[in-house]
Design a protein around this motif. Structure first.
Motif: not given
Length: 281
Positions: A121-129
Motif C-alpha cells: 500500500k505504501f509503494e502504491n500510495f507514494v507512486g500515485n500521490c
C-alpha cells in the motif's frame, strides 16, 4: 487532518494539497497559510511540522469556567504519529546517508497525514500521490522498515529492562523483609545458647572444668591418699574459683555433689578404698 487557509487567495487547503496549491493557483507566490483550527500563521515550509492541532471541542470549550474538553482517543492517530516519529528520526539520523532524492522523499512524507504502514500500500500510495518511482519507493520503504525494527527492538529492550528491575526490586524487598525477621531469631538462638550455658553452669557442670585431672592432681599430692570428704572440699573450692564465685548456691552444690561422685567413679587413675582415695596402683 489539518486544514489550512491560503492567506493569498483565501482558499481552504488540506495539508497534503498545500504543495500542489502553490504550484498551480498561487504559483510563484511565497507560501503563507494559517491553520483553520488554531489560527496560527505559517510561512514557507513551517506548515510541514504542524501535524496535529486542537479539536473543535477544545477550541470552543469554556476555559473561563474551568472546563476542558477531553480529547477523544484515536488509536489510528496514535499509530500515525508514531509513523511520523520514525520519519523524523530518519531525517535527523546520519546513519542512512540519504541521497538528496531520498531525503526529499522523506521530507514530502512529513506533510502527509495518512501514510500507509504496509509495504504494498505504501509503494502504491507514494507512486500515485507523490509520483515517486517504484525503485525509490522500495528504497524509502526499506529504510523505514529498518528504523521501525530498531525502534521495536529498543522498546522490547526497555520492557525487558523494566521487568528485570521490577523483579530485582521485589527480590530486594523480600530479602529486606527476611533480614528484618532474621535478627530476632538469631538473637533468640544466642540467648538460648547462653541460657543453656548458664543452666550448665548452674547445674555445676562446665565443659571447661576437667574433673578427672583436678581430682588426680589433688590426690597425687597425698602419698598415703586423702579422705574423700577432704577431697570433696578441696575440689569444691577449685570449682567455685573456676565459676568465679565465692560460694555455690544450694542447687549448684547438689549438682556438684552428684557430679563429684560420678567423676570419681569414672577416674581410672584413682582408687577408692572405703573413705580413702589414692592413686591407683
Amino acid at each position: 487532518m489539518v486544514f489550512f487557509t491560503c492567506n493569498i487567495c483565501g482558499e481552504s487547503v488540506k495539508k497534503p494539497a498545500v504543495e500542489k496549491h502553490y504550484q498551480t493557483r498561487c504559483r510563484g507566490k511565497d507560501k503563507n497559510v494559517s491553520c483553520m483550527d488554531c489560527l496560527k500563521d505559517f510561512y514557507g515550509e513551517e506548515y510541514v511540522a504542524h501535524i496535529k492541532c486542537i479539536s473543535e471541542a477544545q477550541k470552543y470549550a469554556s476555559q473561563s469556567q474551568g472546563f476542558a474538553a477531553k480529547e477523544p482517543r484515536n488509536k489510528n492517530a496514535q499509530k500515525q504519529e508514531s509513523w511520523m516519529d520514525i520519519i523524523r528520526s530518519i531525517l535527523d539520523s546520519n546513519e542512512y546517508n540519504l541521497t538528496p532524492a531520498v531525503r526529499s522523499a522523506f521530507q514530502k512524507l512529513q506533510s502527509v497525514d495518512n501514510v500507509p504502514r504496509k509495504k504494498a500500500k505504501f509503494e502504491n500510495f507514494v507512486g500515485n500521490c507523490m509520483r515517486m518511482p517504484r525503485n525509490q519507493a522500495s528504497q524509502v520503504w526499506d529504510i523505514l522498515e529498518k528504523e521501525l525494527n530498531k525502534m521495536k527492538e529498543a522498546k522490547q529492550a526497555d520492557l525487558a529492562r523494566a521487568k528485570a528491575e521490577k523483579i530485582a526490586e521485589i527480590q530486594q524487598k523480600q530479602k529486606a523483609e527476611a533480614e528484618e525477621e532474621a535478627p530476632p531469631k538469631k538473637k533468640a538462638k544466642v540467648e538460648a545458647t547462653e541460657d543453656a550455658a548458664a543452666e550448665e553452669t548452674s547445674n555445676g557442670v562446665s565443659s571447661d572444668f576437667d574433673w578427672v585431672a583436678q581430682l588426680t592432681k589433688i590426690v597425687t599430692k597425698q602419698e598415703d591418699g586423702i579422705f574423700m570428704e577432704k577431697l570433696r572440699k578441696k575440689l569444691l573450692k577449685k570449682y567455685a574459683k573456676h565459676l568465679s564465685v565465692e560460694e555455690l548456691t544450694e542447687k549448684q552444690t547438689k549438682k556438684f555433689q552428684k557430679r563429684f561422685d560420678k567423676q570419681l567413679k569414672l577416674a581410672d587413675s584413682l582408687q577408692v578404698d572405703g573413705d580413702l582415695v589414692k592413686i591407683a596402683s
